[in-house]
Design a protein around this motif. Structure first.
Motif, PDB file in Angstrom:
ATOM      1  N   LYS A  54     -15.149 -42.951   7.160  1.00  0.00           N
ATOM      2  CA  LYS A  54     -14.450 -42.733   8.542  1.00  0.00           C
ATOM      3  C   LYS A  54     -15.615 -42.947   9.477  1.00  0.00           C
ATOM      4  N   ARG A  55     -16.812 -42.489   9.418  1.00  0.00           N
ATOM      5  CA  ARG A  55     -17.975 -42.598  10.219  1.00  0.00           C
ATOM      6  C   ARG A  55     -18.254 -44.147  10.337  1.00  0.00           C
ATOM      7  N   GLY A  56     -18.625 -44.589   9.145  1.00  0.00           N
ATOM      8  CA  GLY A  56     -18.904 -46.148   9.037  1.00  0.00           C
ATOM      9  C   GLY A  56     -20.521 -46.303   8.713  1.00  0.00           C
ATOM     10  N   PHE A  57     -21.381 -45.070   8.717  1.00  0.00           N
ATOM     11  CA  PHE A  57     -22.706 -45.427   8.610  1.00  0.00           C
ATOM     12  C   PHE A  57     -23.271 -43.907   8.208  1.00  0.00           C
ATOM     13  N   ASN A  58     -24.185 -43.888   7.492  1.00  0.00           N
ATOM     14  CA  ASN A  58     -24.942 -42.675   7.189  1.00  0.00           C
ATOM     15  C   ASN A  58     -25.985 -42.464   8.174  1.00  0.00           C
ATOM     16  N   GLN A  59     -25.846 -41.424   9.059  1.00  0.00           N
ATOM     17  CA  GLN A  59     -26.652 -41.441  10.272  1.00  0.00           C
ATOM     18  C   GLN A  59     -28.225 -40.993  10.156  1.00  0.00           C
ATOM     19  N   SER A  60     -28.402 -40.413   8.717  1.00  0.00           N
ATOM     20  CA  SER A  60     -29.612 -40.011   8.108  1.00  0.00           C
ATOM     21  C   SER A  60     -30.588 -41.410   7.697  1.00  0.00           C
ATOM     22  N   TRP A  61     -29.877 -42.238   7.074  1.00  0.00           N
ATOM     23  CA  TRP A  61     -30.401 -43.247   6.607  1.00  0.00           C
ATOM     24  C   TRP A  61     -30.619 -44.532   7.706  1.00  0.00           C
ATOM     25  N   GLU A  62     -29.869 -44.653   8.812  1.00  0.00           N
ATOM     26  CA  GLU A  62     -29.908 -45.707   9.783  1.00  0.00           C
ATOM     27  C   GLU A  62     -31.351 -45.237  10.480  1.00  0.00           C
ATOM     28  N   ILE A  63     -31.863 -43.944  10.582  1.00  0.00           N
ATOM     29  CA  ILE A  63     -32.933 -43.427  11.123  1.00  0.00           C
ATOM     30  C   ILE A  63     -34.140 -43.636  10.092  1.00  0.00           C
ATOM     31  N   ALA A  64     -34.056 -43.465   9.061  1.00  0.00           N
ATOM     32  CA  ALA A  64     -34.974 -43.347   8.102  1.00  0.00           C
ATOM     33  C   ALA A  64     -35.415 -44.673   7.792  1.00  0.00           C
ATOM     34  N   LYS A  65     -34.535 -45.663   7.509  1.00  0.00           N
ATOM     35  CA  LYS A  65     -34.801 -46.802   7.323  1.00  0.00           C
ATOM     36  C   LYS A  65     -35.866 -47.485   8.343  1.00  0.00           C
ATOM     37  N   ARG A  66     -35.745 -46.965   9.446  1.00  0.00           N
ATOM     38  CA  ARG A  66     -36.846 -47.540  10.565  1.00  0.00           C
ATOM     39  C   ARG A  66     -37.983 -46.870  10.668  1.00  0.00           C
ATOM     40  N   ILE A  67     -38.154 -45.665  10.015  1.00  0.00           N
ATOM     41  CA  ILE A  67     -39.566 -45.003   9.926  1.00  0.00           C
ATOM     42  C   ILE A  67     -40.672 -45.530   9.479  1.00  0.00           C
ATOM     43  N   GLN A  68     -41.732 -45.775   9.930  1.00  0.00           N
ATOM     44  CA  GLN A  68     -43.048 -46.537   9.456  1.00  0.00           C
ATOM     45  C   GLN A  68     -43.723 -45.528   8.319  1.00  0.00           C
ATOM     46  N   LEU A  69     -43.648 -46.107   7.126  1.00  0.00           N
ATOM     47  CA  LEU A  69     -44.573 -45.307   6.002  1.00  0.00           C
ATOM     48  C   LEU A  69     -45.443 -46.148   5.360  1.00  0.00           C
ATOM     49  N   PRO A  70     -46.348 -45.504   4.645  1.00  0.00           N
ATOM     50  CA  PRO A  70     -47.450 -46.501   3.921  1.00  0.00           C
ATOM     51  C   PRO A  70     -46.344 -47.307   2.597  1.00  0.00           C
ATOM     52  N   LYS A  71     -46.982 -48.363   2.593  1.00  0.00           N
ATOM     53  CA  LYS A  71     -46.115 -49.183   1.632  1.00  0.00           C
ATOM     54  C   LYS A  71     -45.661 -48.807   0.244  1.00  0.00           C
ATOM     55  N   THR A  72     -46.615 -47.719  -0.101  1.00  0.00           N
ATOM     56  CA  THR A  72     -46.472 -47.042  -1.669  1.00  0.00           C
ATOM     57  C   THR A  72     -45.253 -46.311  -1.452  1.00  0.00           C
ATOM     58  N   VAL A  73     -44.587 -45.790  -0.421  1.00  0.00           N
ATOM     59  CA  VAL A  73     -43.419 -44.947  -0.255  1.00  0.00           C
ATOM     60  C   VAL A  73     -42.208 -45.964  -0.315  1.00  0.00           C
ATOM     61  N   ARG A  74     -41.422 -45.803  -1.472  1.00  0.00           N
ATOM     62  CA  ARG A  74     -40.117 -46.629  -1.530  1.00  0.00           C
ATOM     63  C   ARG A  74     -39.045 -45.773  -0.909  1.00  0.00           C
ATOM     64  N   LYS A  75     -38.214 -46.487  -0.197  1.00  0.00           N
ATOM     65  CA  LYS A  75     -37.089 -45.775   0.676  1.00  0.00           C
ATOM     66  C   LYS A  75     -35.771 -46.397  -0.073  1.00  0.00           C
ATOM     67  N   ILE A  76     -35.104 -45.274  -0.693  1.00  0.00           N
ATOM     68  CA  ILE A  76     -33.833 -45.680  -1.619  1.00  0.00           C
ATOM     69  C   ILE A  76     -32.516 -45.068  -0.904  1.00  0.00           C
ATOM     70  N   PRO A  77     -31.688 -45.939  -0.287  1.00  0.00           N
ATOM     71  CA  PRO A  77     -30.613 -45.211   0.391  1.00  0.00           C
ATOM     72  C   PRO A  77     -29.485 -44.581  -0.643  1.00  0.00           C
ATOM     73  N   ASN A  78     -29.562 -45.053  -1.636  1.00  0.00           N
ATOM     74  CA  ASN A  78     -28.584 -44.594  -2.754  1.00  0.00           C
ATOM     75  C   ASN A  78     -28.640 -44.149  -4.029  1.00  0.00           C
ATOM     76  N   ALA A  79     -29.802 -43.192  -4.043  1.00  0.00           N
ATOM     77  CA  ALA A  79     -30.079 -42.677  -5.263  1.00  0.00           C
ATOM     78  C   ALA A  79     -29.588 -41.235  -5.365  1.00  0.00           C
ATOM     79  N   LEU A  80     -28.962 -40.575  -4.368  1.00  0.00           N
ATOM     80  CA  LEU A  80     -28.419 -39.362  -4.363  1.00  0.00           C
ATOM     81  C   LEU A  80     -26.869 -39.814  -3.966  1.00  0.00           C
TER      82      LEU A  80
END
Length: 245
Positions: free
Chosen positions: A134-160
Motif C-alpha cells: 500500500k505504501r510502496g516503500f519501507n520508510q525505515s529502509w529508505e533512510i537507513a540505506k543512505r546512512i554513512q557507516l563503516p564498511k564493516t557494517v552490513r545493511k540487510i533490508p530483508n533479514a526481518l
C-alpha cells in the motif's frame, strides 16, 4: 553532471522539510543548527531507552525494573520537535525526498555515533506485506540505506519479516503495543543462525513505547545476537520522565 547542480537548484527551489520556507536545500541552515543544538545540548538521557533523566549515564527506573532486550538507544530529535510534520509528509504523502533529508540529518548530527559503531549489521524495522504494498516503500529502509557507516557494517533490508497486521500502532495504547508486538516479527529463513554473537543495529523512523524495538531485539537475541542498538530518527518522550537510579 555535478557542474549543473547549482544551476538546477536555482531553477528548482524547494521547501525546507522542517520549517517549509522556500530555499534550495531539503533542510535550511537555521533548522539544521536548531536540531544539532538540541541533540548536543539536550538533557541527559537514559542510555538504554533514551528518555530524559536526572543523572547522566544512569538508567531510568523503568529500564532497571524491566530491562528491555535492546541495549542502547540513539535518536536525532523528539517526536514533538520540528521534524514531526516532515515525517508525516514522508510516510503518508510519499514525499520521498525527505528520506535523503533524514539520512543527511543522521550523518550530520550523529556522525560520532555512526563512525564509532562496532556493529556487524544494520537491519531496518520491516513492514508487513500489505502495508508495504500500500505504501510502496519501507520508510525505515529508505533512510537507513543512505546512512554513512563503516564498511564493516552490513545493511540487510530483508533479514526481518513482519506478519500482516491491519491495526496501526498509532491506534494502540502502550499495553496493547507491548502485547501485540511480541508475535509480529520473525527472522527470514536465509538468515537463521547468521546473527550468533553479532552486534546489530535496528533502525526505525519513530520509537514510541519501545515495544517494536523490544520485540525485535528479543527475537535477535533468541537467535544468538549479543548486542542490539536501537537507532531511530524521532523518539516520543513522556511528559514526565522517570528519574534515574
Amino acid at each position: 553532471m555535478h557542474l549543473f547542480t547549482p544551476f538546477v537548484e536555482f531553477l528548482l527551489p524547494t521547501l525546507c522539510m522542517a520549517c517549509e520556507q522556500v530555499q534550495t536545500k531539503l533542510l535550511c541552515a537555521n533548522c539544521l543548527a536548531k536540531i544539532t543544538l538540541n541533540m548536543l545540548n539536550g538533557p541527559p538521557h537514559c542510555p538504554t531507552c533514551g528518555i530524559p533523566i536526572a543523572t547522566p549515564e544512569s538508567p531510568c527506573f523503568s529500564c532497571v525494573e524491566h530491562s528491555p532486550a535492546y541495549d542502547e538507544t540513539f535518536y536525532i530529535d523528539s517526536y514533538a520537535g520540528v521534524l514531526q510534520t516532515a515525517l508525516h509528509a514522508y510516510k503518508y504523502q510519499r514525499r520521498l525526498a525527505c528520506a535523503a533529508g533524514f539520512s543527511y540529518l543522521w550523518n550530520h548530527c550523529a556522525a560520532k555515533v555512526t563512525l564509532q559503531s562496532s556493529a556487524d549489521y544494520l537491519l531496518p524495522v520491516p513492514l508487513g506485506v500489505r502495508k508495504l504494498t500500500k505504501r510502496g516503500f519501507n520508510q525505515s529502509w529508505e533512510i537507513a540505506k543512505r546512512i554513512q557507516l563503516p564498511k564493516t557494517v552490513r545493511k540487510i533490508p530483508n533479514a526481518l519479516g513482519r506478519i500482516d497486521d491491519e491495526t496501526s500502532q498509532a491506534q494502540r495504547n502502550r499495553e496493547m503495543r507491548k502485547e501485540m508486538a511480541q508475535d509480529l516479527f520473525y527472522l527470514n529463513t536465509d538468515w537463521s543462525g547468521r546473527f550468533k554473537n553479532q552486534r546489530i543495529i535496528v533502525f526505525d523512523d519513530v520509537m514510541t513505547t519501545g515495544a517494536t524495538m523490544n520485540a525485535i531485539a528479543s527475537l535477535l537475541k533468541n537467535h544468538g545476537a549479543k548486542h542490539v542498538s536501537a537507532w531511530v530518527v524521532l523518539r516520543t518522550l513522556p511528559k514526565s520522565a522517570p528519574f534515574a537510579i
